[in-house]
Design a protein around this motif. Structure first.
Motif, PDB file in Angstrom:
ATOM      1  N   LYS A  93      -8.042  -4.424   7.111  1.00  0.00           N
ATOM      2  CA  LYS A  93      -6.717  -4.959   6.776  1.00  0.00           C
ATOM      3  C   LYS A  93      -5.780  -3.909   6.171  1.00  0.00           C
ATOM      4  CE  LYS A  93      -4.551  -9.075   5.010  1.00  0.00           C
ATOM      5  NZ  LYS A  93      -4.754 -10.421   4.554  1.00  0.00           N
ATOM      6  N   CYS A  94      -6.323  -2.906   5.495  1.00  0.00           N
ATOM      7  CA  CYS A  94      -5.428  -1.997   4.771  1.00  0.00           C
ATOM      8  C   CYS A  94      -5.537  -0.529   5.159  1.00  0.00           C
ATOM      9  CB  CYS A  94      -5.642  -2.145   3.271  1.00  0.00           C
ATOM     10  SG  CYS A  94      -7.179  -1.436   2.688  1.00  0.00           S
ATOM     11  N   LEU A  99      -1.813   0.165  10.061  1.00  0.00           N
ATOM     12  CA  LEU A  99      -0.504  -0.393   9.758  1.00  0.00           C
ATOM     13  C   LEU A  99       0.475  -0.107  10.897  1.00  0.00           C
ATOM     14  CD1 LEU A  99      -0.247   0.695   6.023  1.00  0.00           C
ATOM     15  CD2 LEU A  99      -1.019  -1.490   6.918  1.00  0.00           C
ATOM     16  N   GLU A 106       5.090  -0.045   1.710  1.00  0.00           N
ATOM     17  CA  GLU A 106       3.847  -0.624   2.245  1.00  0.00           C
ATOM     18  C   GLU A 106       2.758   0.432   2.365  1.00  0.00           C
ATOM     19  OE1 GLU A 106       5.154  -4.302   5.131  1.00  0.00           O
ATOM     20  OE2 GLU A 106       5.527  -2.261   5.853  1.00  0.00           O
ATOM     21  N   TYR A 110      -0.743  -0.055   0.450  1.00  0.00           N
ATOM     22  CA  TYR A 110      -2.010  -0.142   1.173  1.00  0.00           C
ATOM     23  C   TYR A 110      -2.876   1.101   0.976  1.00  0.00           C
ATOM     24  CZ  TYR A 110      -0.657  -4.520   3.320  1.00  0.00           C
ATOM     25  OH  TYR A 110      -0.316  -5.829   3.509  1.00  0.00           O
ATOM     26  N   TYR A 114      -6.541   0.871  -0.339  1.00  0.00           N
ATOM     27  CA  TYR A 114      -7.601   1.542   0.425  1.00  0.00           C
ATOM     28  C   TYR A 114      -8.410   2.469  -0.487  1.00  0.00           C
ATOM     29  CZ  TYR A 114      -9.934   4.298   3.993  1.00  0.00           C
ATOM     30  OH  TYR A 114     -10.887   4.919   4.748  1.00  0.00           O
ATOM     31  N   LEU A 136      -5.553  -8.824  -1.245  1.00  0.00           N
ATOM     32  CA  LEU A 136      -5.216  -8.871   0.181  1.00  0.00           C
ATOM     33  C   LEU A 136      -5.367 -10.272   0.767  1.00  0.00           C
ATOM     34  CD1 LEU A 136      -6.899  -5.566   1.379  1.00  0.00           C
ATOM     35  CD2 LEU A 136      -4.456  -6.043   1.184  1.00  0.00           C
TER      36      LEU A 136
END
Length: 200
Positions: A93-94, A99, A106, A110, A114, A136
């Motif tokens: 997701k991160c 991305l 952002e 992230y 991470y 998240l």
């Protein structure tokens, strides 16, 4: 199991608070340490601070700590499957490469998340892993609620780091109101360093 969930939530909230407090304490301590060392250097007529003993000991300790982390990293295949599952969900997701056309804000957000999850993985830190998953909005698997003891251990480690800062020589010096006591603390610390260097 319901009681475990409540304890779990409470520990995660406390973990989050202590983690944020620790970040603030580290920022403050960096400034306090600079002032402390500046004042120490002014009274260091024997060039005790120039001796590499303390720095060498700190570097040696840091290397041994790194060696332990590398050994633990080699054993990561033995990690808890629930830990692995949550870790993978967070990374997917991160991860910065995942991305799509992110804003600068952002990317920073992230990237920080991470880095937190990588640290959690390296240290097998359940508290940091769960806190990151919650940020998240990743669903926490039921099996994770049984990890109360592990989260408490991680919380205790954070509290120990917090206490180490609050009990450090520079912190005590900075928070001493009486200038005579401050000078005495500086001199005592300088004497400690001199004796430490002699012992090496």
């Amino acid at each position: 199991m319901e009681t475990n969930k409540l304890i779990f939530k409470r520990l995660i909230r406390e973990y989050e608070f202590i983690l944020e407090d620790l970040k603030d304490l580290k920022n403050i301590k960096e400034k306090v340490d600079n002032e402390f060392m500046e004042r120490l250097s002014k009274i260091d007529t024997e060039n005790v601070l120039e001796g590499g003993g303390v720095a060498d000991a700190a570097e040696s300790w840091s290397k041994s700590k790194k060696d332990i982390k590398e050994l633990e990293a080699a054993e990561q295949d033995d990690r808890d499957p629930v830990f692995k599952k949550i870790f993978r969900k967070i990374v997917v997701k991160c991860h910065p490469d995942k991305l799509i056309e992110p804003t600068e804000k952002e990317v920073l957000y992230y990237t920080n998340i991470y880095n937190d999850v990588v640290e959690a993985n390296e240290d097998q830190d359940w508290g940091l892993l769960i806190r990151t998953a919650i940020k998240l909005e990743i669903e926490i698997p039921e099996e994770a609620y049984s990890k109360v003891e592990e989260i408490q251990e991680d919380l205790n480690k954070l509290k120990a780091k917090q206490e180490a800062i609050l009990n450090s020589a520079s912190w005590n010096w900075y928070h001493t109101k009486d200038s005579n006591n401050q000078e005495e603390l500086l001199q005592n610390h300088l004497n400690f360093l001199k004796n430490f260097n002699k012992g090496l």
